[in-house]
Design a protein around this motif. Structure first.
Motif, PDB file in Angstrom:
ATOM      1  N   GLY A 214       0.796  -1.400   0.026  1.00 32.48           N
ATOM      2  CA  GLY A 214       0.035  -0.047  -0.130  1.00 32.48           C
ATOM      3  C   GLY A 214       0.800   1.192   0.122  1.00 32.48           C
ATOM      4  O   GLY A 214       0.409   2.357  -0.625  1.00 32.48           O
TER       5      GLY A 214
ATOM      6  N   ARG B 122       2.395   1.816  -3.449  1.00 31.61           N
ATOM      7  CA  ARG B 122       1.318   2.075  -4.295  1.00 31.61           C
ATOM      8  C   ARG B 122       0.743   3.794  -4.094  1.00 31.61           C
ATOM      9  O   ARG B 122       0.342   4.364  -4.800  1.00 31.61           O
ATOM     10  N   ALA B 123       1.000   3.980  -2.847  1.00 32.24           N
ATOM     11  CA  ALA B 123       0.643   5.360  -2.541  1.00 32.24           C
ATOM     12  C   ALA B 123       1.610   6.436  -3.098  1.00 32.24           C
ATOM     13  O   ALA B 123       1.336   7.509  -3.638  1.00 32.24           O
TER      14      ALA B 123
ATOM     15  N   ARG C  15       1.085   6.623  -6.737  1.00 29.81           N
ATOM     16  CA  ARG C  15      -0.263   7.562  -7.146  1.00 29.81           C
ATOM     17  C   ARG C  15       0.008   9.100  -6.959  1.00 29.81           C
ATOM     18  O   ARG C  15      -0.812   9.887  -7.072  1.00 29.81           O
TER      19      ARG C  15
ATOM     20  N   TRP D 100      -3.541  11.908  -3.708  1.00 30.50           N
ATOM     21  CA  TRP D 100      -2.533  11.338  -2.879  1.00 30.50           C
ATOM     22  C   TRP D 100      -3.095  11.474  -1.508  1.00 30.50           C
ATOM     23  O   TRP D 100      -3.457  12.488  -0.828  1.00 30.50           O
TER      24      TRP D 100
ATOM     25  N   PRO E 140      -2.702   8.796   1.413  1.00 30.73           N
ATOM     26  CA  PRO E 140      -2.061   7.658   1.824  1.00 30.73           C
ATOM     27  C   PRO E 140      -3.044   6.474   2.585  1.00 30.73           C
ATOM     28  O   PRO E 140      -3.137   5.370   2.202  1.00 30.73           O
TER      29      PRO E 140
ATOM     30  N   THR F 131      -6.036   6.292   2.302  1.00 32.69           N
ATOM     31  CA  THR F 131      -6.962   5.450   1.262  1.00 32.69           C
ATOM     32  C   THR F 131      -6.397   4.325   0.632  1.00 32.69           C
ATOM     33  O   THR F 131      -6.701   3.135   0.276  1.00 32.69           O
ATOM     34  N   ASP F 132      -5.037   4.428   0.294  1.00 34.76           N
ATOM     35  CA  ASP F 132      -4.266   3.590  -0.533  1.00 34.76           C
ATOM     36  C   ASP F 132      -3.888   2.297   0.526  1.00 34.76           C
ATOM     37  O   ASP F 132      -3.768   1.089   0.055  1.00 34.76           O
TER      38      ASP F 132
ATOM     39  N   ARG G  86      -7.024   0.243   0.753  1.00 35.32           N
ATOM     40  CA  ARG G  86      -7.248  -0.682  -0.383  1.00 35.32           C
ATOM     41  C   ARG G  86      -6.368  -1.839  -0.286  1.00 35.32           C
ATOM     42  O   ARG G  86      -6.626  -2.830  -0.903  1.00 35.32           O
TER      43      ARG G  86
ATOM     44  N   TYR H 249       2.675  -2.128  -9.623  1.00 32.80           N
ATOM     45  CA  TYR H 249       2.096  -1.335  -8.677  1.00 32.80           C
ATOM     46  C   TYR H 249       1.031  -0.159  -9.237  1.00 32.80           C
ATOM     47  O   TYR H 249       1.490   0.823  -9.564  1.00 32.80           O
TER      48      TYR H 249
ATOM     49  N   ARG I  71      -1.567   2.353 -10.775  1.00 34.69           N
ATOM     50  CA  ARG I  71      -1.867   3.491 -10.081  1.00 34.69           C
ATOM     51  C   ARG I  71      -3.552   3.717  -9.973  1.00 34.69           C
ATOM     52  O   ARG I  71      -4.028   4.401  -9.021  1.00 34.69           O
TER      53      ARG I  71
END
Length: 371
Positions: free
Chosen positions: A81, A84-85, A88, A94, A96, A98-99, A102, A368, A370
């Protein structure tokens, strides 16, 4: 050196950082694997099963030696995560937490599904690792907290009475954001802990643990790292139980030879603050990594969480080469842990070369996504 500012890392800095990232993730996993078979046992039962000195080596669990629990699974998805953050950030969208949410929902799918769903192209490579599709005694708080797509927040946390150590035990990767201000590390760890563990004792323990790892990954001493955590906790409502537990751990170091009784006394009834204190104590008094981990898991509380927390601290402090090689050789999922650790180190030190205004690596964005 800032991992997020685009500053240039020297080669020696990159190598040291990668060693500490590997050490943190492998150390947490091997501690988790060591403690897993003793997780539901009292100290007396551990000694009855493994001998008068307790558990001193990897034991059978889930069909073989060296298997990990949900603590390691979730730690790996935390790393995923965070990468991925970072990726993104290029989109301008942006957030983090939320990422991370997920990523935790991708972990939750591994607890329901038989195996990877190839139709979910945006899951990335970690969610396609088949060995992760195994239920390893996840707590009720985890399954409820991630049982739907509603994200818990500090204002509206999931499981607001939950005191367990599971959120702290997945939070070492936040500490590996070495370019972040320590206050932001604490904040992110606390916010992400509230997605499953809403009580301040649980989520502030996660924040404290993350910022201790953060200081260690930047080369500070463990005692200094704990003092930094205490200073950052002091301004947060509800911090006193966690601060008291850390102070208790520091005081216990001066009380003579370490014993299982002292570890049990620190761990208390297995809440997050007690496990945090016990892990700090074991990391401080352990003669080496093996001794510190054995101290942590030989007690009547949650042995897997204690091992994972202690292993993360010792790995961040000493790097990967200090970890017991015989245990690493049997560790379930070691290739995945190493691959993810190296991806994290590369993203944090060389992210702009992988994705950014000058161009992006298609292979990296496949790993990874977006989306």
């Amino acid at each position: 050196m800032s991992a997020t500012s685009g500053a240039v890392w020297g080669r020696a800095e990159q190598q040291d950082f990668r060693s500490r990232v590997r050490g943190t993730l492998l150390g947490g996993a091997v501690g988790d694997a060591l403690g897993g078979p003793a997780d539901a046992l009292s100290l007396e039962e551990i000694r009855s099963a493994y001998g008068p000195e307790g558990l001193l080596d990897l034991a059978f669990g889930h069909g073989r030696r060296g298997t990990v629990t949900h603590h390691t699974q979730l730690t790996l998805f935390t790393v995923d995560g965070l990468i991925r953050a970072q990726v993104r950030r290029d989109t301008g969208a942006w957030h983090p937490p939320t990422d991370l949410h997920r990523a935790y929902l991708r972990w939750a799918a591994t607890q329901r599904d038989w195996g990877p769903d190839e139709r979910r192209k945006d899951d990335g490579w970690l969610a396609r690792e088949e060995w992760l599709y195994a239920r390893r005694e996840p707590s009720r708080a985890l399954l409820i907290g991630l049982g739907d797509e509603t994200m818990g927040t500090l204002e509206q946390p999931k499981n607001p009475t939950e005191l367990g150590p599971e959120a702290a035990a997945r939070s070492a990767p936040f500490g590996l954001l070495v370019g972040w201000d320590p206050q932001l590390v604490v904040q992110l760890a606390v916010e992400c802990a509230a997605q499953t563990h809403g009580h301040p004792i649980a989520n502030l323990s996660a924040g404290a643990y993350a910022v201790i790892v953060h200081a260690l990954a930047r080369g500070e001493s463990l005692d200094g790292a704990v003092q930094r955590a205490l200073a950052l906790l002091a301004v947060r409502p509800g911090h006193q139980p966690v601060s008291d537990a850390l102070q208790h751990a520091l005081g216990a170091v001066r009380q003579g030879m370490p014993t299982p009784a002292r570890v049990e006394e620190l761990a208390g009834d297995g809440t997050a603050d007690g496990l945090l204190a016990a892990s700090v104590y074991c990391a401080l008094v352990g003669e080496d990594v093996r001794h510190g981990l054995c101290l942590a898991v030989n007690q009547s509380g949650p042995s897997a969480a204690a091992g994972a927390l202690t292993g993360g601290l010792l790995g961040a402090l000493h790097g990967e080469t200090a970890l017991p090689p015989a245990w690493l050789a049997e560790l379930e999922g070691r290739p995945t842990v190493l691959e993810l650790a190296d991806d994290f180190a590369m993203e944090m030190t060389q992210g702009p070369a992988l994705h950014g205004p000058a161009g992006s690596s298609p292979a990296w964005l496949t790993r990874y996504p977006r989306a």
